[in-house]
Design a protein around this motif. Sequence first.
Motif, PDB file in Angstrom:
ATOM      1  N   ASP A   1       6.096  -0.246   0.977  1.00  0.00           N
ATOM      2  CA  ASP A   1       6.717  -0.960   0.467  1.00  0.00           C
ATOM      3  C   ASP A   1       6.333  -2.387  -0.098  1.00  0.00           C
ATOM      4  O   ASP A   1       6.620  -2.997  -1.326  1.00  0.00           O
ATOM      5  CB  ASP A   1       8.024  -1.601   1.350  1.00  0.00           C
ATOM      6  N   VAL A   2       5.141  -2.830   0.366  1.00  0.00           N
ATOM      7  CA  VAL A   2       4.494  -4.063  -0.082  1.00  0.00           C
ATOM      8  C   VAL A   2       2.774  -3.735   0.177  1.00  0.00           C
ATOM      9  O   VAL A   2       2.695  -3.180   1.205  1.00  0.00           O
ATOM     10  CB  VAL A   2       4.864  -5.351   0.775  1.00  0.00           C
ATOM     11  N   PHE A   3       2.071  -4.150  -0.802  1.00  0.00           N
ATOM     12  CA  PHE A   3       0.539  -3.660  -0.808  1.00  0.00           C
ATOM     13  C   PHE A   3       0.093  -5.284  -0.865  1.00  0.00           C
ATOM     14  O   PHE A   3       0.588  -6.158  -2.068  1.00  0.00           O
ATOM     15  CB  PHE A   3      -0.074  -2.858  -1.675  1.00  0.00           C
ATOM     16  N   PHE A   4      -0.990  -5.904  -0.209  1.00  0.00           N
ATOM     17  CA  PHE A   4      -1.318  -7.241  -0.190  1.00  0.00           C
ATOM     18  C   PHE A   4      -3.224  -6.760  -0.595  1.00  0.00           C
ATOM     19  O   PHE A   4      -3.716  -6.222   0.399  1.00  0.00           O
ATOM     20  CB  PHE A   4      -1.446  -7.966   0.723  1.00  0.00           C
ATOM     21  N   ILE A   5      -3.603  -7.096  -2.058  1.00  0.00           N
ATOM     22  CA  ILE A   5      -5.188  -6.789  -2.184  1.00  0.00           C
ATOM     23  C   ILE A   5      -5.899  -8.082  -2.022  1.00  0.00           C
ATOM     24  O   ILE A   5      -5.730  -8.946  -2.620  1.00  0.00           O
ATOM     25  CB  ILE A   5      -5.226  -6.209  -3.459  1.00  0.00           C
ATOM     26  N   ASP A   6      -6.737  -8.016  -0.915  1.00  0.00           N
ATOM     27  CA  ASP A   6      -7.488  -9.322  -0.765  1.00  0.00           C
ATOM     28  C   ASP A   6      -9.002  -8.919  -0.530  1.00  0.00           C
ATOM     29  O   ASP A   6      -9.365  -8.929   0.690  1.00  0.00           O
ATOM     30  CB  ASP A   6      -6.867 -10.205   0.193  1.00  0.00           C
TER      31      ASP A   6
ATOM     32  N   ASN B   1      -9.155  -0.069  -8.655  1.00  0.00           N
ATOM     33  CA  ASN B   1      -9.066   1.066  -7.936  1.00  0.00           C
ATOM     34  C   ASN B   1      -7.981   0.858  -6.963  1.00  0.00           C
ATOM     35  O   ASN B   1      -7.394   1.852  -6.796  1.00  0.00           O
ATOM     36  CB  ASN B   1     -10.404   1.576  -7.213  1.00  0.00           C
ATOM     37  N   TYR B   2      -8.044  -0.156  -6.354  1.00  0.00           N
ATOM     38  CA  TYR B   2      -6.895  -0.505  -5.308  1.00  0.00           C
ATOM     39  C   TYR B   2      -5.359  -0.267  -5.865  1.00  0.00           C
ATOM     40  O   TYR B   2      -4.593   0.077  -5.231  1.00  0.00           O
ATOM     41  CB  TYR B   2      -7.159  -1.752  -4.597  1.00  0.00           C
ATOM     42  N   TYR B   3      -5.348  -1.020  -7.077  1.00  0.00           N
ATOM     43  CA  TYR B   3      -3.987  -1.142  -7.743  1.00  0.00           C
ATOM     44  C   TYR B   3      -3.675   0.319  -8.049  1.00  0.00           C
ATOM     45  O   TYR B   3      -2.489   0.748  -7.752  1.00  0.00           O
ATOM     46  CB  TYR B   3      -4.184  -1.759  -8.864  1.00  0.00           C
ATOM     47  N   ASN B   4      -4.469   1.262  -8.702  1.00  0.00           N
ATOM     48  CA  ASN B   4      -4.152   2.545  -8.780  1.00  0.00           C
ATOM     49  C   ASN B   4      -3.816   3.450  -7.582  1.00  0.00           C
ATOM     50  O   ASN B   4      -2.795   4.324  -7.836  1.00  0.00           O
ATOM     51  CB  ASN B   4      -5.333   3.188  -9.458  1.00  0.00           C
ATOM     52  N   TRP B   5      -4.711   3.229  -6.703  1.00  0.00           N
ATOM     53  CA  TRP B   5      -3.967   3.723  -5.399  1.00  0.00           C
ATOM     54  C   TRP B   5      -2.740   3.401  -4.688  1.00  0.00           C
ATOM     55  O   TRP B   5      -1.698   4.094  -4.185  1.00  0.00           O
ATOM     56  CB  TRP B   5      -5.269   3.746  -4.147  1.00  0.00           C
ATOM     57  N   ALA B   6      -2.326   1.909  -4.774  1.00  0.00           N
ATOM     58  CA  ALA B   6      -1.124   1.300  -4.432  1.00  0.00           C
ATOM     59  C   ALA B   6       0.162   2.132  -5.189  1.00  0.00           C
ATOM     60  O   ALA B   6       1.000   2.591  -4.571  1.00  0.00           O
ATOM     61  CB  ALA B   6      -1.281  -0.047  -4.770  1.00  0.00           C
ATOM     62  N   LEU B   7      -0.245   2.380  -6.638  1.00  0.00           N
ATOM     63  CA  LEU B   7       0.727   3.102  -7.488  1.00  0.00           C
ATOM     64  C   LEU B   7       1.106   4.302  -6.990  1.00  0.00           C
ATOM     65  O   LEU B   7       2.375   4.891  -6.837  1.00  0.00           O
ATOM     66  CB  LEU B   7       0.282   2.982  -8.854  1.00  0.00           C
ATOM     67  N   LYS B   8       0.002   5.092  -6.333  1.00  0.00           N
ATOM     68  CA  LYS B   8       0.409   6.267  -5.787  1.00  0.00           C
ATOM     69  C   LYS B   8       1.159   6.562  -4.520  1.00  0.00           C
ATOM     70  O   LYS B   8       1.699   7.039  -4.122  1.00  0.00           O
ATOM     71  CB  LYS B   8      -1.269   7.176  -5.489  1.00  0.00           C
ATOM     72  N   LEU B   9       0.817   5.505  -3.693  1.00  0.00           N
ATOM     73  CA  LEU B   9       1.288   5.159  -2.425  1.00  0.00           C
ATOM     74  C   LEU B   9       2.640   4.414  -2.254  1.00  0.00           C
ATOM     75  O   LEU B   9       3.143   4.179  -1.281  1.00  0.00           O
ATOM     76  CB  LEU B   9       0.322   4.657  -1.520  1.00  0.00           C
ATOM     77  N   ALA B  10       3.068   4.008  -3.520  1.00  0.00           N
ATOM     78  CA  ALA B  10       4.206   3.124  -3.478  1.00  0.00           C
ATOM     79  C   ALA B  10       5.644   3.528  -3.397  1.00  0.00           C
ATOM     80  O   ALA B  10       5.723   4.869  -4.054  1.00  0.00           O
ATOM     81  CB  ALA B  10       4.113   2.242  -4.755  1.00  0.00           C
TER      82      ALA B  10
ATOM     83  N   ALA C   1       8.375  -1.130  -4.776  1.00  0.00           N
ATOM     84  CA  ALA C   1       7.547  -1.587  -3.983  1.00  0.00           C
ATOM     85  C   ALA C   1       6.623  -2.833  -4.769  1.00  0.00           C
ATOM     86  O   ALA C   1       6.753  -2.966  -6.019  1.00  0.00           O
ATOM     87  CB  ALA C   1       6.362  -0.659  -3.578  1.00  0.00           C
ATOM     88  N   LEU C   2       6.344  -3.845  -4.039  1.00  0.00           N
ATOM     89  CA  LEU C   2       5.376  -4.888  -4.561  1.00  0.00           C
ATOM     90  C   LEU C   2       4.018  -4.841  -4.247  1.00  0.00           C
ATOM     91  O   LEU C   2       3.506  -4.461  -3.325  1.00  0.00           O
ATOM     92  CB  LEU C   2       5.948  -6.106  -3.839  1.00  0.00           C
ATOM     93  N   ILE C   3       3.137  -4.907  -5.316  1.00  0.00           N
ATOM     94  CA  ILE C   3       1.685  -5.053  -5.352  1.00  0.00           C
ATOM     95  C   ILE C   3       1.271  -6.470  -5.296  1.00  0.00           C
ATOM     96  O   ILE C   3       1.357  -6.972  -6.309  1.00  0.00           O
ATOM     97  CB  ILE C   3       1.322  -3.854  -6.224  1.00  0.00           C
ATOM     98  N   VAL C   4       0.684  -7.047  -4.346  1.00  0.00           N
ATOM     99  CA  VAL C   4       0.147  -8.549  -4.529  1.00  0.00           C
ATOM    100  C   VAL C   4      -1.487  -8.537  -4.607  1.00  0.00           C
ATOM    101  O   VAL C   4      -1.911  -7.993  -3.640  1.00  0.00           O
ATOM    102  CB  VAL C   4       0.935  -9.343  -3.480  1.00  0.00           C
ATOM    103  N   GLY C   5      -1.953  -9.363  -5.451  1.00  0.00           N
ATOM    104  CA  GLY C   5      -3.189  -9.424  -5.552  1.00  0.00           C
ATOM    105  C   GLY C   5      -3.592 -10.854  -5.444  1.00  0.00           C
ATOM    106  O   GLY C   5      -3.159 -11.713  -5.802  1.00  0.00           O
ATOM    107  N   ASP C   6      -4.443 -11.205  -4.499  1.00  0.00           N
ATOM    108  CA  ASP C   6      -5.035 -12.648  -4.342  1.00  0.00           C
ATOM    109  C   ASP C   6      -6.194 -12.924  -4.989  1.00  0.00           C
ATOM    110  O   ASP C   6      -7.021 -12.011  -5.646  1.00  0.00           O
ATOM    111  CB  ASP C   6      -5.175 -12.922  -2.563  1.00  0.00           C
ATOM    112  N   ASN C   7      -6.550 -14.254  -5.445  1.00  0.00           N
ATOM    113  CA  ASN C   7      -7.786 -14.499  -6.075  1.00  0.00           C
ATOM    114  C   ASN C   7      -7.770 -14.185  -7.366  1.00  0.00           C
ATOM    115  O   ASN C   7      -8.966 -14.041  -8.077  1.00  0.00           O
ATOM    116  CB  ASN C   7      -9.159 -14.186  -5.151  1.00  0.00           C
TER     117      ASN C   7
END
Length: 209
Positions: free
Chosen positions: A127-132, A140-149, A153-159
């Motif tokens: 339901d939520v992804f945090f990429i850090d 690549n992490y974003y594309n995987w998050a889309l597959k697993l969402a 779902a929320l995909i959050v990226g830091d920095n």
Amino acid sequence: MSAIEYVRGLFGNEDQLLLDVRQSIVDREMPAISVSPEVGRYLTQLVKTNGAKKVLEIGALGGYSGICLARGLAEGGTLTSLELEAEYAELAHENMKKAGFGEQVDYRLGEALTSLEKLGEEGAKFDVFFIDADKVNYINYYNWALKLANPGALIVGDNVLQGGRVFDPENNDESTLAIRAFNETIATDDRVDSMLLPIGDGLSVTRVK
């Protein structure tokens, strides 16, 4: 006073547990690169608002962001944390236990892309992804998050501001180029709704349609 200092002054209060987590990272001579206090607070809010029961973080370090994410979980919710370094995952789990979330977190050690592929094979959904983690793989992490969402779902990226380097046309190091590409992708991808928030070192929040 800068805008960031103003926001942090109002919303960046840390309880003793989180302060202890920061100190534990320093004591182990690990990189002191946990999320900023205001970002941690916002992560908890995002997870709560989403009603998330399944959260995935990429990059555990000492458990600071994991605690913030877990504090927002719906009843019975769980956190899956991907971490390359066994030493980091060990400290993160120690701190998660101190926070009362030791039984709610599952650590997957090794390269995150390998772990993501395994989660895909398992049919995992979140339901939520945090990429850090490493910036060169954010896309690549974003594309995987889309597959697993799950839907919504929320995909959050830091920095995602990289200390201002992303909008410096003369800065073209590998990480900066990767984050620029990530930001441009989420801004134009019609499968999602996204926004970049200038808190901490920049936080992207993307909602899967």
